[in-house]
Design an enzyme around this catalytic site. Structure first.
Site, PDB file in Angstrom:
ATOM      1  N   ARG A   1       0.813  -1.231   0.000  1.00 45.19           N
ATOM      2  CA  ARG A   1       0.000   0.000   0.000  1.00 45.19           C
ATOM      3  C   ARG A   1       0.841   1.274   0.000  1.00 45.19           C
ATOM      4  NH1 ARG A   1      -2.952  -3.113   3.800  1.00 45.19           N
ATOM      5  NH2 ARG A   1      -4.655  -4.165   2.731  1.00 45.19           N
TER       6      ARG A   1
ATOM      7  N   LYS B   1       2.601  11.340 -11.634  1.00 43.66           N
ATOM      8  CA  LYS B   1       1.696  10.482 -12.412  1.00 43.66           C
ATOM      9  C   LYS B   1       2.404   9.160 -12.664  1.00 43.66           C
ATOM     10  CE  LYS B   1      -1.318  13.640 -14.917  1.00 43.66           C
ATOM     11  NZ  LYS B   1      -1.718  14.144 -16.244  1.00 43.66           N
TER      12      LYS B   1
ATOM     13  N   LYS C   1       6.748  22.899 -14.898  1.00 46.64           N
ATOM     14  CA  LYS C   1       5.931  21.768 -14.431  1.00 46.64           C
ATOM     15  C   LYS C   1       5.666  21.886 -12.924  1.00 46.64           C
ATOM     16  CE  LYS C   1       4.732  17.025 -14.838  1.00 46.64           C
ATOM     17  NZ  LYS C   1       4.810  15.772 -15.559  1.00 46.64           N
TER      18      LYS C   1
ATOM     19  N   GLU D   1      -4.839  17.124 -11.158  1.00 46.01           N
ATOM     20  CA  GLU D   1      -5.460  17.493 -12.430  1.00 46.01           C
ATOM     21  C   GLU D   1      -6.971  17.696 -12.320  1.00 46.01           C
ATOM     22  OE1 GLU D   1      -3.537  15.750 -15.867  1.00 46.01           O
ATOM     23  OE2 GLU D   1      -5.421  15.859 -16.974  1.00 46.01           O
TER      24      GLU D   1
ATOM     25  N   ARG E   1      -3.722  21.470 -14.441  1.00 44.82           N
ATOM     26  CA  ARG E   1      -2.689  20.513 -14.856  1.00 44.82           C
ATOM     27  C   ARG E   1      -2.953  19.938 -16.248  1.00 44.82           C
ATOM     28  NH1 ARG E   1       0.565  15.901 -11.368  1.00 44.82           N
ATOM     29  NH2 ARG E   1       1.692  15.083 -13.173  1.00 44.82           N
TER      30      ARG E   1
ATOM     31  N   ASN F   1      -1.040  18.506 -21.014  1.00 40.35           N
ATOM     32  CA  ASN F   1      -1.388  17.503 -22.025  1.00 40.35           C
ATOM     33  C   ASN F   1      -1.582  18.121 -23.404  1.00 40.35           C
ATOM     34  OD1 ASN F   1      -1.410  14.952 -20.716  1.00 40.35           O
ATOM     35  ND2 ASN F   1      -3.126  15.701 -19.511  1.00 40.35           N
TER      36      ASN F   1
ATOM     37  N   HIS G   1      -1.386  15.965 -26.459  1.00 39.39           N
ATOM     38  CA  HIS G   1      -1.418  14.563 -26.020  1.00 39.39           C
ATOM     39  C   HIS G   1      -2.694  13.834 -26.451  1.00 39.39           C
ATOM     40  CE1 HIS G   1       2.021  15.830 -23.754  1.00 39.39           C
ATOM     41  NE2 HIS G   1       2.151  14.688 -23.126  1.00 39.39           N
TER      42      HIS G   1
ATOM     43  N   HIS H   1      -1.931  10.569 -28.076  1.00 40.98           N
ATOM     44  CA  HIS H   1      -2.293   9.253 -27.522  1.00 40.98           C
ATOM     45  C   HIS H   1      -3.062   8.432 -28.551  1.00 40.98           C
ATOM     46  CE1 HIS H   1      -1.902  10.571 -23.006  1.00 40.98           C
ATOM     47  NE2 HIS H   1      -0.753  10.436 -23.622  1.00 40.98           N
TER      48      HIS H   1
ATOM     49  N   HIS I   1       6.455   8.137 -27.805  1.00 39.04           N
ATOM     50  CA  HIS I   1       5.514   9.052 -27.150  1.00 39.04           C
ATOM     51  C   HIS I   1       5.799  10.502 -27.570  1.00 39.04           C
ATOM     52  CE1 HIS I   1       2.932  10.744 -24.065  1.00 39.04           C
ATOM     53  NE2 HIS I   1       3.946  11.474 -23.638  1.00 39.04           N
TER      54      HIS I   1
HETATM   55  P1  NAD Z   1      11.299   5.172 -22.692  1.00 39.39           P
HETATM   56  O1  NAD Z   1      11.199   5.037 -21.249  1.00 39.39           O
HETATM   57  O2  NAD Z   1      10.738   4.083 -23.549  1.00 39.39           O
HETATM   58  O3  NAD Z   1      12.827   5.404 -23.083  1.00 39.39           O
HETATM   59  C1  NAD Z   1      13.154   5.576 -24.424  1.00 39.39           C
HETATM   60  C2  NAD Z   1      14.229   4.588 -24.892  1.00 39.39           C
HETATM   61  O4  NAD Z   1      15.499   5.081 -24.505  1.00 39.39           O
HETATM   62  C3  NAD Z   1      14.111   3.203 -24.337  1.00 39.39           C
HETATM   63  O5  NAD Z   1      14.503   2.283 -25.310  1.00 39.39           O
HETATM   64  C4  NAD Z   1      15.102   3.223 -23.186  1.00 39.39           C
HETATM   65  O6  NAD Z   1      15.554   1.931 -22.841  1.00 39.39           O
HETATM   66  C5  NAD Z   1      16.194   4.058 -23.779  1.00 39.39           C
HETATM   67  N1  NAD Z   1      17.030   4.769 -22.833  1.00 39.39           N
HETATM   68  C6  NAD Z   1      16.665   5.382 -21.698  1.00 39.39           C
HETATM   69  N2  NAD Z   1      17.684   6.069 -21.180  1.00 39.39           N
HETATM   70  C7  NAD Z   1      18.742   5.854 -21.976  1.00 39.39           C
HETATM   71  C8  NAD Z   1      20.080   6.307 -21.959  1.00 39.39           C
HETATM   72  N3  NAD Z   1      20.523   7.172 -21.047  1.00 39.39           N
HETATM   73  N4  NAD Z   1      20.910   5.864 -22.929  1.00 39.39           N
HETATM   74  C9  NAD Z   1      20.458   5.022 -23.892  1.00 39.39           C
HETATM   75  N5  NAD Z   1      19.193   4.591 -23.989  1.00 39.39           N
HETATM   76  C10 NAD Z   1      18.350   5.012 -23.031  1.00 39.39           C
HETATM   77  O7  NAD Z   1      10.574   6.526 -23.200  1.00 39.39           O
HETATM   78  P2  NAD Z   1      10.532   8.002 -22.617  1.00 39.39           P
HETATM   79  O8  NAD Z   1      10.399   8.861 -23.809  1.00 39.39           O
HETATM   80  O9  NAD Z   1      11.579   8.277 -21.642  1.00 39.39           O
HETATM   81  O10 NAD Z   1       9.148   8.012 -21.822  1.00 39.39           O
HETATM   82  C11 NAD Z   1       7.924   7.800 -22.473  1.00 39.39           C
HETATM   83  C12 NAD Z   1       6.924   7.316 -21.463  1.00 39.39           C
HETATM   84  O11 NAD Z   1       6.734   8.318 -20.473  1.00 39.39           O
HETATM   85  C13 NAD Z   1       5.573   7.019 -22.045  1.00 39.39           C
HETATM   86  O12 NAD Z   1       5.093   5.797 -21.542  1.00 39.39           O
HETATM   87  C14 NAD Z   1       4.723   8.162 -21.552  1.00 39.39           C
HETATM   88  O13 NAD Z   1       3.365   7.814 -21.420  1.00 39.39           O
HETATM   89  C15 NAD Z   1       5.351   8.472 -20.247  1.00 39.39           C
HETATM   90  N6  NAD Z   1       5.117   9.829 -19.768  1.00 39.39           N
HETATM   91  C16 NAD Z   1       4.699   9.973 -18.496  1.00 39.39           C
HETATM   92  C17 NAD Z   1       4.515  11.238 -17.982  1.00 39.39           C
HETATM   93  C18 NAD Z   1       4.131  11.403 -16.542  1.00 39.39           C
HETATM   94  O14 NAD Z   1       3.814  12.515 -16.134  1.00 39.39           O
HETATM   95  N7  NAD Z   1       4.182  10.360 -15.740  1.00 39.39           N
HETATM   96  C19 NAD Z   1       4.755  12.362 -18.772  1.00 39.39           C
HETATM   97  C20 NAD Z   1       5.187  12.180 -20.073  1.00 39.39           C
HETATM   98  C21 NAD Z   1       5.374  10.892 -20.570  1.00 39.39           C
HETATM   99  N1  GLY Z   2       2.704  14.944 -18.521  1.00 36.38           N
HETATM  100  C1  GLY Z   2       1.449  15.420 -18.066  1.00 36.38           C
HETATM  101  C2  GLY Z   2       1.377  15.605 -16.599  1.00 36.38           C
HETATM  102  O1  GLY Z   2       2.284  15.312 -15.859  1.00 36.38           O
HETATM  103  O2  GLY Z   2       0.375  16.045 -16.125  1.00 36.38           O
END
Ligand code: NAD
Ligand code: GLY
Length: 369
Positions: free
Chosen positions: A126, A148, A232, A242, A246, A250, A253, A257, A270
């Site tokens: 939890r 998030k 942010k 949100e 917030r 997006n 997005h 999405h 993404h």
């Molecule tokens: P990812 O986590 O898939 O990383 C991208 C690629 O780069 C992967 O293949 C990873 O293994 C590789 N990688 C990571 N760091 C590396 C490094 N230093 N050197 C070499 N390779 C490396 O993608 P991302 O773009 O980081 O994140 C996208 C995700 O984040 C999506 O799922 C999206 O929905 C999410 N997201 C979440 C929020 C939030 O607020 N929580 C906001 C925006 C995006």
């Molecule tokens: N990336 C959108 C949020 O964090 O709200």
């Protein structure tokens, strides 16, 4: 919590859930970064098959100065693995190592690892503490900050998750040296996003410094990450869950999405989907009479300069716009089946608006191949 070392730091101000974001080179090897974390016997580093071999051992050595045992669990790489099954493998590791309530989880990787680790931390016993150690530009400017967490469902992106804040975010700029160029561009989409929604001076700065960012100039990256995190932090500090403001984070997005889900997770990154989605959302803002053509073109040019696609993919051979609409109806911002889009409605200002299907169809038709 105070920053333990004199490193450029942005603060997220959320009362007793406040935390610092450290931004500098060479942080992974610096135990002082982690010194302020609560005492505990065990840490679990969650990483993936790409990032683990590059950085997990270094982080493990650093954390062993503080924890008796530092375990590592290595996930498969890719958005298509942001699933229940992969999440469950984190719980498997936690239970196999008999991790207790004080175990601290460390998300070492991009947004996929970060979102899943955060959700695992929110749910295990939890709720256990966790730290974000983002290694992509996208995760350093966006996903590691704000709490998030979650996973995808085949019918919708990030549809299952929780708001759960980390104790600390550590952005080691050196990790960006190994990031593939396509991933760097994907991160730039989320950097660009902050300009139109909150800070036109920053948009000017991004335009002036795009070449330096693409060349991984460290001071330019450091400033882009710092300013993005400040914006942010400003938004999340006012609307953590949100209920209103917030949603502006997006921008792009809703279309993005739809592209990710419609193409199949992992085909478009993404950030690529968000970059193209911002052009579509800007075009929608223009259709609604909120911005002029010059603004749309300005954004399109910048997204293109970042190395991102500006023409949307066809998601259906017969009724492409209909497919986009169907996918966008399961967006989290939709209410009663009505899609609500983040649109730009003034300089550095964004808002949520519904739009008639006919108008959205026009935008999709104008922006897709
Ligand atoms: P990812 O986590 O898939 O990383 C991208 C690629 O780069 C992967 O293949 C990873 O293994 C590789 N990688 C990571 N760091 C590396 C490094 N230093 N050197 C070499 N390779 C490396 O993608 P991302 O773009 O980081 O994140 C996208 C995700 O984040 C999506 O799922 C999206 O929905 C999410 N997201 C979440 C929020 C939030 O607020 N929580 C906001 C925006 C995006
Ligand atoms: N990336 C959108 C949020 O964090 O709200």
């Amino acid at each position: 919590m105070q920053a333990p070392i004199s490193t450029p730091t942005v603060h997220i101000d959320l009362g007793d859930r406040s935390y610092p974001i450290l931004i500098a080179p060479a942080l992974l090897d610096n135990p002082a970064c982690f010194a302020s974390l609560p005492a505990g016997n065990t840490a679990l580093i969650v990483t993936n098959v790409t990032v683990g071999p590059l950085y997990a051992q270094r982080l493990q050595v650093t954390l062993l100065k503080q924890y008796k045992a530092v375990h590592v669990v290595t996930l498969p790489d890719g958005e298509e693995h942001k699933t229940w099954q992969t999440l469950n493998s984190i719980f498997d590791a936690l239970l196999a190592h008999a991790c207790d309530r004080k175990t601290v989880l460390f998300a070492l990787g991009g947004g996929v690892v970060g979102d899943m680790t955060g959700f695992a931390a929110a749910s295990y016993m939890r709720g256990v503490p966790f730290v974000q150690v983002p290694t992509t530009l996208l995760s350093q400017v966006d996903s590691s900050v704000g709490g998030k967490t979650g996973i995808n469902h085949p019918l919708g992106k990030n549809m299952v998750g929780a708001f759960y804040q980390p104790l600390l975010v550590v952005c080691d700029l050196d990790t960006l040296k190994t990031l593939p160029a396509r991933e760097l561009s994907a991160g730039l989409a989320e950097v660009i996003k902050y300009g139109p929604i909150a800070d036109l001076v920053f948009l000017d700065w991004i335009e002036a410094n795009m070449d330096a960012l693409l060349q991984r100039d460290v001071p330019a990256l450091a400033y882009a990450i710092q300013r993005s995190c400040e914006i942010k932090a400003w938004v999340v500090g006012q609307d953590e869950r949100e209920s209103g403001l917030r949603a502006i984070l997006n921008f792009g997005h809703t279309f993005g999405h739809a592209i990710e889900a419609g193409m199949g997770y992992g085909k478009w990154l993404h950030g690529e989907a968000v970059g193209c989605g911002m052009v579509m959302a800007a075009e929608l803002s223009r259709e609604l009479g909120l911005v002029d053509t010059a603004f749309v073109q300005r954004l399109r040019t910048l997204v293109q300069r970042a190395g991102l696609p500006v023409i949307g993919p066809r998601l259906d051979a017969d009724d492409n716009a209909g497919r986009y609409l169907d996918l966008m109806r399961v967006d989290k911002k939709a209410e009663g089946g009505e899609i609500r889009f983040v649109v730009i409605d003034g300089p550095s200002h964004a808002t949520l608006r519904a739009a008639p299907d006919a108008l959205v169809r026009r935008v999709v038709d104008a922006c897709c191949a």
